[in-house]
Design an enzyme around this catalytic site. Structure first.
Site, PDB file in Angstrom:
ATOM      1  N   GLY A  11       0.840  -1.206   0.000  1.00 44.61           N
ATOM      2  CA  GLY A  11       0.000   0.000   0.000  1.00 44.61           C
ATOM      3  C   GLY A  11       0.873   1.254   0.000  1.00 44.61           C
ATOM      4  O   GLY A  11       1.839   1.321   0.756  1.00 44.61           O
ATOM      5  N   ALA A  22      15.368  10.940  -1.899  1.00 39.41           N
ATOM      6  CA  ALA A  22      16.554  10.898  -1.037  1.00 39.41           C
ATOM      7  C   ALA A  22      17.481   9.749  -1.439  1.00 39.41           C
ATOM      8  O   ALA A  22      18.713   9.909  -1.457  1.00 39.41           O
ATOM      9  CB  ALA A  22      16.120  10.743   0.418  1.00 39.41           C
ATOM     10  N   ARG A  72       1.133  -5.309  -5.088  1.00 42.39           N
ATOM     11  CA  ARG A  72       1.340  -6.464  -4.205  1.00 42.39           C
ATOM     12  C   ARG A  72       1.478  -7.667  -5.141  1.00 42.39           C
ATOM     13  O   ARG A  72       0.496  -8.119  -5.705  1.00 42.39           O
ATOM     14  CB  ARG A  72       0.149  -6.626  -3.247  1.00 42.39           C
ATOM     15  N   GLY A 102       5.798  -2.079   3.529  1.00 45.00           N
ATOM     16  CA  GLY A 102       5.374  -2.534   4.854  1.00 45.00           C
ATOM     17  C   GLY A 102       5.846  -3.939   5.151  1.00 45.00           C
ATOM     18  O   GLY A 102       6.759  -4.450   4.476  1.00 45.00           O
ATOM     19  N   ASP A 103       5.221  -4.588   6.128  1.00 43.87           N
ATOM     20  CA  ASP A 103       5.742  -5.892   6.568  1.00 43.87           C
ATOM     21  C   ASP A 103       5.634  -6.975   5.494  1.00 43.87           C
ATOM     22  O   ASP A 103       6.501  -7.845   5.400  1.00 43.87           O
ATOM     23  CB  ASP A 103       5.119  -6.342   7.898  1.00 43.87           C
ATOM     24  N   THR A 126       4.299   2.815   5.341  1.00 41.84           N
ATOM     25  CA  THR A 126       2.896   2.402   5.505  1.00 41.84           C
ATOM     26  C   THR A 126       2.230   3.398   6.443  1.00 41.84           C
ATOM     27  O   THR A 126       2.864   3.891   7.378  1.00 41.84           O
ATOM     28  CB  THR A 126       2.765   0.973   6.089  1.00 41.84           C
ATOM     29  N   ILE A 127       0.940   3.656   6.211  1.00 45.52           N
ATOM     30  CA  ILE A 127       0.258   4.582   7.118  1.00 45.52           C
ATOM     31  C   ILE A 127      -0.085   3.916   8.450  1.00 45.52           C
ATOM     32  O   ILE A 127      -0.437   4.599   9.409  1.00 45.52           O
ATOM     33  CB  ILE A 127      -1.046   5.148   6.488  1.00 45.52           C
ATOM     34  N   ASP A 128       0.030   2.561   8.513  1.00 44.70           N
ATOM     35  CA  ASP A 128      -0.499   1.835   9.672  1.00 44.70           C
ATOM     36  C   ASP A 128       0.356   1.946  10.946  1.00 44.70           C
ATOM     37  O   ASP A 128      -0.133   1.665  12.036  1.00 44.70           O
ATOM     38  CB  ASP A 128      -0.666   0.339   9.347  1.00 44.70           C
ATOM     39  N   ASP A 130       2.619  -0.038  11.950  1.00 53.62           N
ATOM     40  CA  ASP A 130       2.581  -1.359  12.596  1.00 53.62           C
ATOM     41  C   ASP A 130       3.883  -2.124  12.427  1.00 53.62           C
ATOM     42  O   ASP A 130       3.892  -3.343  12.329  1.00 53.62           O
ATOM     43  CB  ASP A 130       1.402  -2.175  12.035  1.00 53.62           C
ATOM     44  N   MET A 170      -8.495   3.506   8.828  1.00 48.88           N
ATOM     45  CA  MET A 170      -7.639   2.381   8.417  1.00 48.88           C
ATOM     46  C   MET A 170      -6.665   1.996   9.533  1.00 48.88           C
ATOM     47  O   MET A 170      -6.701   2.570  10.616  1.00 48.88           O
ATOM     48  CB  MET A 170      -6.873   2.752   7.151  1.00 48.88           C
ATOM     49  N   GLY A 171      -5.773   1.076   9.217  1.00 48.06           N
ATOM     50  CA  GLY A 171      -4.775   0.628  10.188  1.00 48.06           C
ATOM     51  C   GLY A 171      -4.561  -0.876  10.137  1.00 48.06           C
ATOM     52  O   GLY A 171      -3.783  -1.426  10.892  1.00 48.06           O
ATOM     53  N   ARG A 172      -5.308  -1.526   9.248  1.00 47.93           N
ATOM     54  CA  ARG A 172      -5.272  -2.995   9.125  1.00 47.93           C
ATOM     55  C   ARG A 172      -5.531  -3.627  10.492  1.00 47.93           C
ATOM     56  O   ARG A 172      -6.584  -3.360  11.061  1.00 47.93           O
ATOM     57  CB  ARG A 172      -3.942  -3.459   8.534  1.00 47.93           C
ATOM     58  N   ALA A 187     -12.270  12.429  20.221  1.00 46.21           N
ATOM     59  CA  ALA A 187     -13.348  11.419  20.132  1.00 46.21           C
ATOM     60  C   ALA A 187     -13.829  11.007  21.522  1.00 46.21           C
ATOM     61  O   ALA A 187     -13.048  10.961  22.473  1.00 46.21           O
ATOM     62  CB  ALA A 187     -12.836  10.189  19.388  1.00 46.21           C
ATOM     63  N   HIS A 255      -9.719   5.217   1.498  1.00 48.55           N
ATOM     64  CA  HIS A 255      -8.389   5.426   0.909  1.00 48.55           C
ATOM     65  C   HIS A 255      -7.928   6.874   0.878  1.00 48.55           C
ATOM     66  O   HIS A 255      -6.759   7.132   0.559  1.00 48.55           O
ATOM     67  CB  HIS A 255      -8.329   4.814  -0.495  1.00 48.55           C
ATOM     68  N   ARG A 258      -4.725   7.498   2.602  1.00 48.20           N
ATOM     69  CA  ARG A 258      -3.416   7.131   2.043  1.00 48.20           C
ATOM     70  C   ARG A 258      -2.861   8.193   1.102  1.00 48.20           C
ATOM     71  O   ARG A 258      -1.695   8.111   0.689  1.00 48.20           O
ATOM     72  CB  ARG A 258      -3.534   5.802   1.291  1.00 48.20           C
TER      73      ARG A 258
END
Ligand code: F6P
Length: 325
Positions: A11, A22, A72, A102-103, A126-128, A130, A170-172, A187, A255, A258
């Site tokens: 993603g 860079a 992917r 990401g992972d 990744t935005i997550d 994680d 999001m965040g999976r 919140a 989305h 992202r």
């Protein structure tokens, strides 16, 4: 090492372009060649390569998405695909890789390194947020700002109509976006996979909010949250059935989280990570991920980055409880 390949995989996330820039310019600074690989591992298998000099990355530090495109790749999950990719890299003389992803991307990278002994450096994109071994992944800060901006807007309309909104982010499988953006946007409740709030406590909390004089509420729900056993639409129905005084709406941000121009934080992080990744390869290091720890660039073995658990900060849960009273 005299020719480094760079690719973005999985993603996309804001800041990937700044990282590509860079990497390309650090190669130029050290007088080595740089090859851009399109569409992640899939482009590596198909030989979709382009030489990149410092002028090929002009005016992208501020751009969302990735100029190298992302994918992917299913083919890379098979040995034949990875072998083809290795041969393609050899044919053009690429002898090290910077992988921004990401992972899932790091898992593929690790296998590739083991099979072919190919020097690799990972940049967590990744935005997550994680991934173990970095306090911030690339794009996470921008995504947080996007989510907060959206919830601020939702709050305006929630407050005008005395409504309760469930906002899915999001965040999976991780609740970092929900927890941090939830606190930032004020919140009333935050539902994340890492902490079981429970349906009863959610209802109690909403009842308390009403009693405390709140006329509208925002509940942020992480997409990976399974603790209530209900998705945002089912939560809406449940609350309507149990608290008929609430007028409930749902907003799934999707989305848009992202995309967008990276924050200054992500641009600086991307630039630091890009420089560190290339220079670490030139120092002979391989199979690591570059990360930000205590505001310093540090290397973590890829295997640990993939497997290490990236826990949420419990203090934030308490802060949310107290400040949403
Ligand atoms: O990993 C980034 C992410 O945006 C997750 O937050 C989300 O679950 C997933 O990717 C969505 O993937 P796709 O773009 O394939 O729908």
């Amino acid at each position: 090492i005299n020719k480094i390949g760079v690719l973005t995989s999985g993603g996309d996330s804001p800041g990937m372009n700044a990282a590509i820039r860079a990497v390309v310019r650090t190669c130029a600074y050290h007088n080595i060649e740089c090859i851009g690989i399109y569409r992640g591992f899939q482009g590596m298998i198909e030989g979709d390569f382009k030489e990149m000099g410092p002028r090929s990355v002009n005016n992208i530090v501020n751009k969302g998405g990735t100029i190298l495109k992302s994918a992917r790749s299913k083919d890379f999950m098979h040995y034949e695909g990875r072998k083809k990719a290795f041969e393609n890299l050899q044919n053009v003389g690429v002898n090290a890789l910077v992988i921004i992803g990401g992972d899932g991307s790091f898992t593929g990278a690790e296998i590739f390194n083991k099979e072919f002994g190919f020097p690799i450096m990972g940049i967590p994109g990744t935005i997550d947020n994680d991934i173990y071994g970095t306090s911030h992944t690339l794009g996470y800060d921008t995504a947080l700002n996007t989510v907060v901006e959206c919830i601020d807007k939702i709050r305006d309309t929630a407050s005008s109509h005395n409504r309760l909104f469930f906002v899915e982010v999001m965040g999976r499988d991780a609740g970092h976006i929900a927890l941090n953006a939830g606190i930032g946007a004020g919140a009333e409740e935050i539902l994340i996979p890492e902490e079981d709030l429970g349906l009863d406590r959610l209802i109690e909390s909403l009842e308390r909010s009403k009693k405390n004089g709140k006329t509208s509420s925002i509940v942020v729900v992480s997409e990976g949250d399974k603790t209530t056993g209900k998705n945002v639409f089912e939560l809406k129905e449940y609350v309507e059935a149990n608290l008929p005084e609430y007028d409930v709406r749902v907003s799934v941000l999707g989305h848009m989280q992202r995309g967008g121009s990276p924050s200054c934080f992500d641009r600086v992080l991307a630039s630091r990570m890009g420089v560190k990744a290339v220079e670490s390869l030139l120092e002979g290091k391989s199979n690591y991920m570059v990360g930000l720890l205590n505001d310093k660039m540090e290397l973590t073995p890829l295997e640990q980055a993939i497997k290490g658990s990236c826990e949420i900060d419990k203090e934030l849960l308490r802060v949310s409880d107290i400040t949403s009273i």
